[in-house]
Design a protein around this motif. Sequence first.
Motif, PDB file in Angstrom:
ATOM      1  N   LYS B  41       0.805  -1.227   0.000  1.00  0.00           N
ATOM      2  CA  LYS B  41       0.000   0.000   0.000  1.00  0.00           C
ATOM      3  C   LYS B  41       0.835   1.273   0.000  1.00  0.00           C
ATOM      4  CE  LYS B  41      -3.541  -2.396   2.441  1.00  0.00           C
ATOM      5  NZ  LYS B  41      -4.239  -2.552   3.695  1.00  0.00           N
ATOM      6  N   SER B  42       2.044   1.200  -0.544  1.00  0.00           N
ATOM      7  CA  SER B  42       2.830   2.430  -0.621  1.00  0.00           C
ATOM      8  C   SER B  42       2.696   3.024  -2.026  1.00  0.00           C
ATOM      9  CB  SER B  42       4.293   2.161  -0.285  1.00  0.00           C
ATOM     10  OG  SER B  42       4.860   1.332  -1.268  1.00  0.00           O
ATOM     11  N   LYS B 145     -15.765   3.023 -10.610  1.00  0.00           N
ATOM     12  CA  LYS B 145     -14.701   3.381  -9.673  1.00  0.00           C
ATOM     13  C   LYS B 145     -13.731   4.379 -10.302  1.00  0.00           C
ATOM     14  CE  LYS B 145     -14.382  -0.265  -6.251  1.00  0.00           C
ATOM     15  NZ  LYS B 145     -15.016  -1.555  -6.614  1.00  0.00           N
ATOM     16  N   LYS B 203      -4.886   8.240  -6.376  1.00  0.00           N
ATOM     17  CA  LYS B 203      -4.858   8.241  -4.912  1.00  0.00           C
ATOM     18  C   LYS B 203      -6.114   7.597  -4.337  1.00  0.00           C
ATOM     19  CE  LYS B 203      -1.349  10.456  -2.890  1.00  0.00           C
ATOM     20  NZ  LYS B 203      -0.578   9.835  -1.825  1.00  0.00           N
ATOM     21  N   SER B 204      -7.274   7.987  -4.864  1.00  0.00           N
ATOM     22  CA  SER B 204      -8.513   7.460  -4.280  1.00  0.00           C
ATOM     23  C   SER B 204      -8.668   5.970  -4.611  1.00  0.00           C
ATOM     24  CB  SER B 204      -9.723   8.277  -4.733  1.00  0.00           C
ATOM     25  OG  SER B 204     -10.055   7.960  -6.056  1.00  0.00           O
ATOM     26  N   GLN B 206      -6.267   3.926  -4.799  1.00  0.00           N
ATOM     27  CA  GLN B 206      -5.364   3.212  -3.903  1.00  0.00           C
ATOM     28  C   GLN B 206      -6.090   2.826  -2.615  1.00  0.00           C
ATOM     29  OE1 GLN B 206      -2.060   5.475  -2.309  1.00  0.00           O
ATOM     30  NE2 GLN B 206      -0.826   3.625  -2.195  1.00  0.00           N
ATOM     31  N   LYS B 207      -6.906   3.769  -2.100  1.00  0.00           N
ATOM     32  CA  LYS B 207      -7.673   3.478  -0.880  1.00  0.00           C
ATOM     33  C   LYS B 207      -8.761   2.439  -1.153  1.00  0.00           C
ATOM     34  CE  LYS B 207      -7.052   7.803   1.545  1.00  0.00           C
ATOM     35  NZ  LYS B 207      -7.304   9.036   0.769  1.00  0.00           N
ATOM     36  N   ASP B 208      -9.494   2.634  -2.257  1.00  0.00           N
ATOM     37  CA  ASP B 208     -10.605   1.723  -2.572  1.00  0.00           C
ATOM     38  C   ASP B 208     -10.148   0.294  -2.777  1.00  0.00           C
ATOM     39  OD1 ASP B 208     -12.291   3.787  -2.494  1.00  0.00           O
ATOM     40  OD2 ASP B 208     -12.734   3.886  -4.637  1.00  0.00           O
ATOM     41  N   ASP B 210      -6.886  -1.062  -2.253  1.00  0.00           N
ATOM     42  CA  ASP B 210      -5.662  -1.493  -1.574  1.00  0.00           C
ATOM     43  C   ASP B 210      -4.498  -1.679  -2.539  1.00  0.00           C
ATOM     44  OD1 ASP B 210      -6.690  -1.420   0.895  1.00  0.00           O
ATOM     45  OD2 ASP B 210      -7.303  -3.525   0.933  1.00  0.00           O
ATOM     46  N   THR B 212      -0.817  -0.944  -4.479  1.00  0.00           N
ATOM     47  CA  THR B 212       0.550  -0.488  -4.267  1.00  0.00           C
ATOM     48  C   THR B 212       1.050   0.026  -5.608  1.00  0.00           C
ATOM     49  OG1 THR B 212       0.836  -2.232  -2.666  1.00  0.00           O
ATOM     50  CG2 THR B 212       2.841  -1.192  -3.505  1.00  0.00           C
ATOM     51  N   ASP B 228       4.684   8.659  -1.317  1.00  0.00           N
ATOM     52  CA  ASP B 228       5.141   8.743   0.063  1.00  0.00           C
ATOM     53  C   ASP B 228       6.613   8.357   0.198  1.00  0.00           C
ATOM     54  OD1 ASP B 228       2.242   7.001   0.381  1.00  0.00           O
ATOM     55  OD2 ASP B 228       4.081   5.928  -0.136  1.00  0.00           O
TER      56      ASP B 228
END
Lengths: 326, 330
Positions: B41-42, B145, B203-204, B206-208, B210, B212, B228
Amino acid sequence: MSTLLDIKNLNVQFDTDEGRIVAVENISLSVKAGEVLGVVGESGSGKSVTAKSIMQLNPGNTHYNEDAEIIIDGENTLKFTSKEDLKKIRGGKVSMIFQEPMASFAPAIKIGAQMVEQLLLHKPIDKKEAKSISVDMLKRVGIADAEKRFNQYAFELSGGMRQRAMIAMALSTMPKLLLADEPTTALDVTIQAQVINLIKDIIKEYQMGVMFITHDLGVIAQTADNVAVMYLGVIVEKGPVREIIKNPKHPYTRGLLKALPDINNLDAPLQPIPGSIPSPLERPTGCVFRTRCPHPTQEGKEGRINMGLIEVSPGHWVDRCGVNCG
Amino acid sequence: MNDNLVSVKNVSVEFDYQENFLSKKQKIQAVKNVSLDIKKKSFLGLVGESGSGKTTLGKAILGANKISSGQVIFHDEHTDYDLANINKKELKEFRKKAQLIFQDPYAALSPRMTVRDIIAEPLEVMKITKSREETDERVRDIASKCRLNLEHLRRYPHAFSGGQRQRISIARSLVSYPKFIVADESVAALDVSIQADILNLLKSLQKDLDLTYLFISHDLSVVAHTCDEVAVMYLGHIVEQAPSRELFTNPRHPYTKALLSSIPSIDPDDQKKAIELTGEIPSAMNPPSGCVFRTRCPHASPDGKEAGIKMGLVEVSPGHWVDQCGVNCG
């Protein structure tokens, strides 16, 4: 300082299969000697079409309006038709550098031969003199081994070196006005920094006027004296670079600045401009930005405001619809 | 439990090169002895100039380039994939887990296929879905999505703008629900306003989902805003690696410093001069011995002692790695 270039009420339209489309609408701008005018905007905003109009390089399906004027040295170049006259603006008084230097050099002719050829066209000199001017110019733009490079082909040079050679070629005829169309976009940042410094030095030395077209506001901030922001063929805001960047008035200019990732402010969220640039076939009436404007006035939203620049502070011009809604 | 998704250990990638059929065969080392851990998740950024080996490394991690030496391990929930010695069957499985987003959305989409077919193609090729209904459902799910208008699925790519095309291209990459995405210059061809939109979308997502990311870019301000962690490459080597904030506020390697100072500032009054690097990145066919950066380094000593230095990263503060030659000279 004297005015080198004065564009008045320029409209450019193209005939296409789908009908006539507006590429540039009612543009007026000027460039003085020693001045860098930055022109920014997204793709399709008419930046390159404006520059190409100056050299009459737009394709055959182009229509200019009757009362448009592009004045260089007191002559309206839009009225030029003879080969002799066109030569004066194509490479004589005006030179252009393009984005992709690989596409601008002929691949099968040596760089030196191309430089000499265009010099002989514009100056009453012989081949030997032309060669020495060219080699000097290559040295001037920081190319090591200038004499060796003179005898090489474009593919043998790296990207940064090709762009330098392109600049050397554009400058060797000593134009008064340089049109730079995204000259650093294809380059790496380190090479971009070299090329920007080079262009700045040369402007100072030769007191040239420059029209610098780019979509990168950072490059504009570091090079330009004045800025014109274009959207869908219209100038929506223009003025001194500090004013435009620190005190933008038009919602499009503000949007562009907010969308830009700023290395000095990593916490600021990136805010895209909502929607996408409309197709030129579906050009909005009234204010062209109204379909994407984040907070339009009622009149602006309905397309009832005619576009036109008004002066909000000395030298800072903003489209009248944008003044009210911004 | 291993919290790395990908571990790259001492990886080199070589290409054969022959100038013409009479000349001697040569080896070009595009990536040299690179080690890199990508945490789950980076959002890892990989920056460097053209010719630095960013894309080659990205492709090697995806199993799309042959790895000449070293090891790339992809840690999935139950299995580890060893990319240097992977068989065909495993590679097929691996492809569902790791995908690539391309640079140019105009070249990446077939003009003869509808948007629905473009997004569905990976599902059909990988035989992930059993029926057309299931495929359609997956396509609709990923399309929404990626904020695509579902009514547009029947259209062809030519009807879309650059930003919308890039969203289609992203949906296609994500439809197999991969865990790992290599985004190779995925926003470089876009206008700034659209670029911001696509970055926010990545970015969004990535959250939805999971995800990397390995985000390859030459644009440092974009990387500073989205990643990051950042690794800086030069001529096949990683010369510096650190958490984003640390790298951009406290760069140690002279190459990183020069790169950062070359970004044109948006403030017209900020006339700091760029640390000008003389010349250009040397050819990978004939790289400098010792520290590869020494030919352009503003701090290189006149006696050329850097030619004898071995490259290798040292940790200067927790998580901040710098090439040992760069630590001393910068």
